[in-house]
Design an enzyme around this catalytic site. Structure first.
Site, short mmCIF file in Angstrom:
data_model
loop_
_atom_site.label_atom_id
_atom_site.label_comp_id
_atom_site.label_asym_id
_atom_site.label_seq_id
_atom_site.Cartn_x
_atom_site.Cartn_y
_atom_site.Cartn_z
N CYS A 116 -11.23 21.16 -14.97
CA CYS A 116 -11.84 20.73 -16.83
C CYS A 116 -12.96 19.66 -15.41
CB CYS A 116 -11.65 20.49 -17.19
SG CYS A 116 -10.97 22.01 -18.56
N HIS A 256 -16.46 15.06 -20.59
CA HIS A 256 -16.49 16.18 -21.24
C HIS A 256 -15.42 16.74 -22.32
CE1 HIS A 256 -13.82 20.24 -20.52
NE2 HIS A 256 -12.62 19.43 -20.56
N ASN A 286 -14.02 24.06 -25.74
CA ASN A 286 -13.88 23.37 -24.36
C ASN A 286 -13.91 24.62 -23.64
OD1 ASN A 286 -13.20 22.51 -22.11
ND2 ASN A 286 -10.99 22.12 -22.72
O1 UT7 Z 1 -9.71 20.30 -21.01
C1 UT7 Z 1 -8.82 19.44 -19.91
C2 UT7 Z 1 -7.73 19.40 -20.16
N1 UT7 Z 1 -7.09 19.53 -21.74
C3 UT7 Z 1 -7.32 18.22 -22.88
O2 UT7 Z 1 -7.71 17.19 -22.82
C4 UT7 Z 1 -6.39 18.81 -23.84
C5 UT7 Z 1 -5.49 17.88 -24.17
N2 UT7 Z 1 -4.81 18.07 -25.41
C6 UT7 Z 1 -4.91 17.76 -26.98
O3 UT7 Z 1 -6.51 17.84 -26.43
C7 UT7 Z 1 -3.94 18.26 -27.74
O4 UT7 Z 1 -2.56 17.87 -27.29
C8 UT7 Z 1 -4.39 19.23 -28.73
C9 UT7 Z 1 -4.88 19.69 -29.41
C10 UT7 Z 1 -3.71 20.63 -27.82
C11 UT7 Z 1 -3.08 19.40 -29.61
O5 UT7 Z 1 -3.45 17.62 -30.32
P1 UT7 Z 1 -1.99 17.37 -30.66
O6 UT7 Z 1 -1.99 16.13 -31.53
O7 UT7 Z 1 -1.19 16.65 -30.20
O8 UT7 Z 1 -0.42 18.39 -31.17
P2 UT7 Z 1 0.64 18.06 -30.57
O9 UT7 Z 1 0.77 19.69 -29.65
O10 UT7 Z 1 1.43 17.45 -31.06
O11 UT7 Z 1 1.54 18.96 -32.03
C12 UT7 Z 1 1.37 17.91 -33.66
C13 UT7 Z 1 1.76 18.54 -34.89
C14 UT7 Z 1 2.84 19.89 -34.29
O12 UT7 Z 1 3.59 20.51 -35.41
P3 UT7 Z 1 5.38 19.91 -35.59
O13 UT7 Z 1 5.82 19.50 -34.88
O14 UT7 Z 1 5.10 18.17 -36.03
O15 UT7 Z 1 5.90 20.09 -37.20
C15 UT7 Z 1 2.55 21.50 -33.99
O16 UT7 Z 1 3.16 22.53 -34.07
O17 UT7 Z 1 0.49 19.90 -34.72
C16 UT7 Z 1 1.66 21.22 -34.46
N3 UT7 Z 1 0.28 22.26 -34.27
C17 UT7 Z 1 -0.84 23.38 -34.83
N4 UT7 Z 1 -0.87 23.08 -36.43
C18 UT7 Z 1 -1.97 23.75 -36.86
C19 UT7 Z 1 0.00 22.41 -32.97
N5 UT7 Z 1 -1.36 23.50 -33.16
C20 UT7 Z 1 -1.38 23.55 -34.41
C21 UT7 Z 1 -2.94 24.23 -34.81
N6 UT7 Z 1 -2.75 24.35 -36.32
N7 UT7 Z 1 -3.36 25.40 -34.04
#
Ligand code: UT7
Length: 329
Positions: A116, A256, A286
């Site tokens: 990225c 970004h 993204n």
């Molecule tokens: O481009 C350069 C590199 N990439 C980035 O900069 C991306 C960086 N990361 C992020 O943007 C975020 O970490 C994500 C958007 C990928 C994920 O968001 P998050 O707030 O970090 O969610 P998480 O992975 O901590 O998950 C929180 C909860 C989990 O459920 P439990 O365990 O709390 O019950 C996940 O299973 O949300 C759940 N979850 C979802 N729920 C609905 C994860 N993905 C989804 C989804 N829809 N798509």
């Protein structure tokens, strides 16, 4: 004699027609519009559909628009730095494939892989060729067909990424505008959190790698998020401090577009107010190498000559960095 800077003199962009909405994603994986919107800021992303279309095909319309605006032909380009994580083929370079498609018969070029952060790595690299006097017209392309490496059964990644391309032409400038400074970083300690497991020389494609779904982008989102929030914000602040710039001096912050919450953290760390932060993540998601040049393309008419602009990125590798430039037109 005043120093020659490398200034952006034209930008172009292209986002493919097909719109993949949060609503449609709800039918594909266990997710919902509310979760995606509040956690990422994304409402929809574009997908390149059609047999035989690749990343270079995103770049062709973007660059043709750029050339038309600048009033030059493709044969006038000296160098093409093609920043991508989704090359058309493992080899030859997409820069070659693309140069052939647009008729850039006098250019040499290569692909730049910094995930990225690719576009700002490419812009900084291209700037050196202009500053050295070696080249007069360098094309920096940021393009990705992320849909080619996204697992649409994995809700952790498929909601974030989209396809798109932006490009910038850089040329010598003796008025003090152009790329003024940049700070770029790479740290392989980030590999476990964001990578593609197979398809390279470490693990060439095989039935086993395909069965194990190892050709898709793998991301541990939370870990990447933590590094991105800190590093992207810090490096943007660092480049501002190094150039004695306060938030009031900044006309635009162009971050970004990975997650609206990371963008907000960068704005807050640098003190740049929301009205000066360029954001289009809600429409494109993204697009990896495409995000920053797509922003430049969409905001071009709002930029004024002499505007202080800060670009900032964070990506797989890890890679991150920030560029300070003065808009030249
Ligand atoms: O481009 C350069 C590199 N990439 C980035 O900069 C991306 C960086 N990361 C992020 O943007 C975020 O970490 C994500 C958007 C990928 C994920 O968001 P998050 O707030 O970090 O969610 P998480 O992975 O901590 O998950 C929180 C909860 C989990 O459920 P439990 O365990 O709390 O019950 C996940 O299973 O949300 C759940 N979850 C979802 N729920 C609905 C994860 N993905 C989804 C989804 N829809 N798509």
């Amino acid at each position: 004699m005043s120093k020659i800077h490398a200034a952006i003199t034209a930008v172009g962009g292209y986002a493919p027609e097909y719109i993949l909405t949060n609503k449609e994603l709800e039918t594909m994986v266990d997710t919902n519009d509310e979760w995606i919107t509040t956690r990422t800021g994304i409402k929809e992303r574009r997908i390149l559909k059609g047999e035989g279309l690749a990343t270079s095909d995103l770049a062709v319309p973007a660059v043709n628009e750029l050339l038309k605006k600048r009033g030059i032909g493709a044969e006038e380009i000296d160098l093409i730095i093609f920043c991508t994580t989704t090359p058309d083929l493992p080899f030859p370079a997409t820069a070659n494939i693309f140069a052939h498609k647009i008729g850039a018969i006098n250019a040499w070029g290569w692909d730049l892989q910094a995930a990225c952060s690719g576009f700002i790595f490419g812009l900084t690299t291209g700037a050196q060729f202009i500053e050295s006097g070696k080249h007069k017209k360098v094309l920096v392309v940021g393009a990705d067909k992320m849909s080619a490496m996204i697992d649409y059964t994995d809700r952790a990644t498929c909601i974030i990424f989209g396809d798109g391309c932006g490009a910038a032409l850089i040329e010598p400038n003796d008025e003090g505008n152009g790329v003024i400074d940049s700070i770029l970083r790479s740290d392989g300690a980030g590999i476990p959190f964001l990578h593609q497991k197979a398809g390279g020389s470490l693990k060439p494609a095989s039935h086993a790698t395909i069965d194990a779904r190892e050709h898709y982008a793998y991301q541990e989102g939370q870990a990447v998020f933590k590094f991105a929030v800190t590093n992207m914000a810090d490096v943007a602040a660092e480049v501002m401090e190094r150039n004695n710039l306060t938030a009031d001096d900044i006309a635009w912050l162009v971050p970004h577009q990975a997650n609206k919450r990371i963008i907000d953290a960068t704005a807050s760390r640098t003190g740049v107010t929301a009205d000066k932060v360029v954001i289009n993540i809600e429409r494109y998601g993204n697009t990896t190498n495409g995000t920053i040049p797509l922003c430049l393309w969409e905001w071009e008419k709002k930029f004024k000559k002499g505007d202080n602009i800060i670009l900032a990125a964070f990506g797989g590798g890890f890679t991150w960095g920030s560029v300070y430039l003065k808009w030249a037109y």
